[in-house]
Design a protein around this motif. Sequence first.
Motif, PDB file in Angstrom:
ATOM      1  N   ILE A 131       0.919  -1.248   0.232  1.00 31.40           N
ATOM      2  CA  ILE A 131      -0.053   0.025   0.126  1.00 31.40           C
ATOM      3  C   ILE A 131       0.760   1.201   0.001  1.00 31.40           C
ATOM      4  N   THR A 132       0.347   2.447  -0.020  1.00 29.48           N
ATOM      5  CA  THR A 132       0.987   3.770  -0.412  1.00 29.48           C
ATOM      6  C   THR A 132       0.926   4.559   1.120  1.00 29.48           C
ATOM      7  N   VAL A 133       0.233   3.939   1.825  1.00 30.47           N
ATOM      8  CA  VAL A 133       0.066   4.543   2.977  1.00 30.47           C
ATOM      9  C   VAL A 133       1.405   4.410   3.756  1.00 30.47           C
ATOM     10  N   GLY A 134       2.164   5.509   4.406  1.00 25.62           N
ATOM     11  CA  GLY A 134       3.355   5.539   4.751  1.00 25.62           C
ATOM     12  C   GLY A 134       3.473   4.483   6.162  1.00 25.62           C
ATOM     13  N   SER A 135       4.825   4.230   6.364  1.00 28.90           N
ATOM     14  CA  SER A 135       5.132   3.635   7.539  1.00 28.90           C
ATOM     15  C   SER A 135       5.540   4.762   8.379  1.00 28.90           C
ATOM     16  N   LYS A 136       5.904   4.205   9.696  1.00 27.22           N
ATOM     17  CA  LYS A 136       6.505   5.142  10.657  1.00 27.22           C
ATOM     18  C   LYS A 136       7.789   5.850  10.349  1.00 27.22           C
ATOM     19  N   SER A 374       1.241   9.388   2.783  1.00 26.11           N
ATOM     20  CA  SER A 374       1.503   8.605   1.395  1.00 26.11           C
ATOM     21  C   SER A 374       3.149   8.528   0.951  1.00 26.11           C
ATOM     22  N   THR A 375       3.370   7.498   0.488  1.00 31.06           N
ATOM     23  CA  THR A 375       4.970   7.148   0.029  1.00 31.06           C
ATOM     24  C   THR A 375       5.344   7.851  -1.328  1.00 31.06           C
TER      25      THR A 375
END
Length: 439
Positions: A131-136, A374-375
């Motif tokens: 997914i394109t939701v960013g990590s920490k 977003s990444t």
Amino acid sequence: MSFHNLHRLNASEALQLIRDDRISVEQYAKSLLNRIQERDDQVQAWAYLDPELVLSQARSLDSIPKEQRGPLHGLAVGVKDIMYTKDMPTEHNSPIYRSSFVQIDASPVMTLRKAGALIFGKTTTTEFASITVGSKTHNPHDYGRTPGGSSSGSGAAVADMQVPFALGTQTAGSIIRPGSFNGIFGFKPTWGAISREGVRFCSINLDTVGFYARSVQDLQLIADVFRLSDDEDPEPFTVRGAKFALCKTKVWPQAGPGTVQAMEKATELLRSAGAEVEELVLPEEFNKMQDLHAFMMGGDVRVAFLGEYTVAKDSLDDFMVRQVENASKMTRRDQLNALDTIASLRPKIDTIAGGYAAILTPSSPDEAPEGLGSTGSAVFNTMWTALHVPAINIPGFSGGNGLPVGLTLIAPRYKDRYLLNVSEEVGKIFKEGGWVSRL
């Protein structure tokens, strides 16, 4: 250089000091751990890191007789947390696999460990690297921005000098884009050139293991270990007299000012070095590659995560749920057309790329975007990923905020060593591109 600053060495430099008995693996590891301790609150590149395990492994490596040491003896490597590691959990950034231990190494980890590498820890990723939701993880050059891609922790850790190289994977742009955003070399070899056994992928047709490093010389070290080879040994490469293709692709209107300026500056630098640069407009049949990649990836994800969907749907990101449920109503005909059309274009791009020293193309729309939500966009990467060609991000340029912007070099399939040779020389020239790291 003091022992405290050993973390600043690239892999080749550290390896030479270890071989010459000027430093021990334990001393090197302690310097890296000190760097992480100083920077982890800001960068947060690690999903799992056990300092005691690191030091224990370092001492074990120091005890190996010289004649039995591997080619990467003592060099620290970060492992993207979708790859099995027998002595560390593999969690895929998913609550489904929290504290999950699979007591085997993925094939790339086996290869590195046998070569004497120090498996340092697990780097962060987005959920299932899908997914394109960013990590920490934060971009080490600007904590308010993304490090990019699902290989976020690997890219940030190498850029921040917490390890000299790291493993990543690419399905769309998750090696090249973080390379650009973090100002380092990101190398995606030809698809299929490196075993994926023990690596959790989302697309059987796209996913490729690759590497991050701060020099091409380091990438050459790791390419040796993974036995990357071309059919013919490449000759030493000289930029003067070489012909490069400048390929903006159909999505060029999405390029921001940083990438536009980087392409212009790169052209100027190559020509000043004696190279010929001509603009390449690909045949019209390549213009649908974005859609074809999406169909190919969607069909693969639909199958890859059916198990997790079946037993733990509520724990999956909505994007993955929609993919498994085929919310876009993609038909099997769409999927077959994507597979067959892309397959027919691969030998064509090999022929086109073979007419140049390399194809030069954007790595990302611009600098890393603000925020961690977003990444960033992989719009400039997906075509090359689907075509299975080797690709490498070359750093050297910057955008309007002084943050790194890289450019990509492309070669025909299974010209990986040739591309590294070209990249080493081009990288020297792109150092004049204007970007200077402040880390």
